[in-house]
Design an enzyme around this catalytic site. Structure first.
Site, PDB file in Angstrom:
ATOM      1  NE  ARG A 178      37.234 -36.472 -76.420  1.00 20.65           N
ATOM      2  CZ  ARG A 178      37.085 -35.724 -77.518  1.00 20.65           C
ATOM      3  NH1 ARG A 178      38.068 -35.632 -78.404  1.00 20.65           N
ATOM      4  NH2 ARG A 178      35.961 -35.057 -77.733  1.00 20.65           N
ATOM      5  CE  LYS A 200      35.486 -42.026 -74.381  1.00 21.54           C
ATOM      6  NZ  LYS A 200      34.637 -40.942 -73.906  1.00 21.54           N
ATOM      7  CG  HIS A 240      37.934 -35.639 -69.015  1.00 20.91           C
ATOM      8  ND1 HIS A 240      37.921 -36.027 -70.340  1.00 20.91           N
ATOM      9  CD2 HIS A 240      36.814 -34.892 -68.827  1.00 20.91           C
ATOM     10  CE1 HIS A 240      36.828 -35.539 -70.919  1.00 20.91           C
ATOM     11  NE2 HIS A 240      36.141 -34.851 -70.024  1.00 20.91           N
ATOM     12  NE  ARG A 250      38.506 -33.180 -73.437  1.00 20.99           N
ATOM     13  CZ  ARG A 250      38.400 -32.910 -74.739  1.00 20.99           C
ATOM     14  NH1 ARG A 250      39.475 -32.683 -75.463  1.00 20.99           N
ATOM     15  NH2 ARG A 250      37.213 -32.843 -75.318  1.00 20.99           N
ATOM     16  CG  HIS A 265      33.746 -30.070 -76.651  1.00 22.02           C
ATOM     17  ND1 HIS A 265      33.829 -29.034 -75.749  1.00 22.02           N
ATOM     18  CD2 HIS A 265      34.244 -31.154 -76.025  1.00 22.02           C
ATOM     19  CE1 HIS A 265      34.368 -29.480 -74.628  1.00 22.02           C
ATOM     20  NE2 HIS A 265      34.624 -30.748 -74.762  1.00 22.02           N
ATOM     21  CE1 TYR A 282      33.405 -30.235 -83.952  1.00 20.71           C
ATOM     22  CE2 TYR A 282      31.208 -29.395 -84.356  1.00 20.71           C
ATOM     23  CZ  TYR A 282      32.472 -29.245 -83.825  1.00 20.71           C
ATOM     24  OH  TYR A 282      32.791 -28.081 -83.174  1.00 20.71           O
TER      25      TYR A 282
END
Length: 272
Positions: free
Chosen positions: A57, A84, A161, A164, A187, A197
């Protein structure tokens, strides 16, 4: 009744692509050429290149500090508090950053070269890899990267962005497993209810994927769109062919298959 109908129409959420337009592979050579001719600061140009080579990002790039890079291992290790995607979840669950694995970004040879150059330019007072133009202690502003893309003629067509989206669409289309691409872009899988995650997933195959991507960008830079778009060969078990010793012999591959072979090692947390 008309009022109800129009309200229904308004309520339909727009697809995210509308706000974050991205480029398809045939449009990338033009971006690379404009980037090469960009007359602004070299650090801005290299920052955009790093976004293209890594898929991080813009905020993660702007917050990058020299100590996050391990060039010996070819890794950019982004601490969880910078990611983020993780911050809101951490707050909700009352977790501390040290409970969560960092976001591990494998770097291609081309990305390492850029980082090595940028690290060589770092001044003693400088805190971030990309410094603010007037204050070395501050980081490059959010507007700098997007303003550069606007100056190159991409207003309404591409943002930091959207880079990406460009990368994610291309990697999925050439045949990489979605799980590798998602791990590369950090993600979080919305279907995973797991407490954390793991952003350190699939580092070994992702390193090969990102080297392949960097090599494809080099092909695009030379206008070789067909070669850069070549689809990966898929083995029977559905894992893209990687190491030379596990794949089909090069001469038995279809004409449109990519000669770039990767390794089908799928690790869970295999960074050094």
């Amino acid at each position: 009744p008309n009022g109800v109908e129009s309200a229904d129409v308004v309520a339909v959420p727009k697809p995210p692509v509308a706000n974050n337009p991205f480029l398809r592979l045939p449009e990338v050579p033009d971006l690379l050429h404009k980037l090469r001719r960009y007359r602004g600061k070299i650090t801005t140009q290299l920052g955009i290149r790093l976004l293209l080579l890594t898929g991080v990002r813009t905020g993660e790039l702007r917050l990058a500090t020299p100590d996050q890079f391990d060039l010996e291992c070819g890794l950019w290790i982004i601490p969880p508090e910078v990611v983020k995607q993780l911050q809101d979840g951490m707050r909700k669950r009352g977790q501390r950053p040290q409970d969560i694995p960092p976001y591990v970004v494998p770097l291609s040879v081309q990305a390492i070269e850029i980082v090595r150059y940028l690290l060589g330019q770092v001044k003693p007072a400088q805190r971030y890899l990309l410094a603010h133009r007037s204050d070395l202690k501050k980081r490059i502003s959010e507007n700098t990267l997007n303003a550069a893309l606007k100056r190159m003629g991409y207003e309404g067509l591409l943002t930091g962005h959207g880079i990406r989206g460009t990368l994610s669409t291309a990697l999925n289309e050439v045949g990489y497993p979605k799980s590798w691409v998602d791990a590369q872009l950090s993600h979080a899988d919305p279907n995973k209810v797991s407490a954390t995650y793991n952003h350190a997933l699939y580092v070994v195959p992702r390193r090969k994927m990102m080297q392949d991507w960097a090599d494809r960008l080099d092909l695009l830079d030379q206008g070789e769109v067909k070669a850069a778009s070549a689809h990966l060969t898929i083995r029977i078990d559905g894992v893209p062919v990687l190491d030379e010793d596990v794949g089909v012999p090069a001469d038995s591959m279809g004409a449109d298959a990519s000669p770039i072979l990767l390794s089908s090692v799928v690790g869970t947390s295999d960074h050094p």
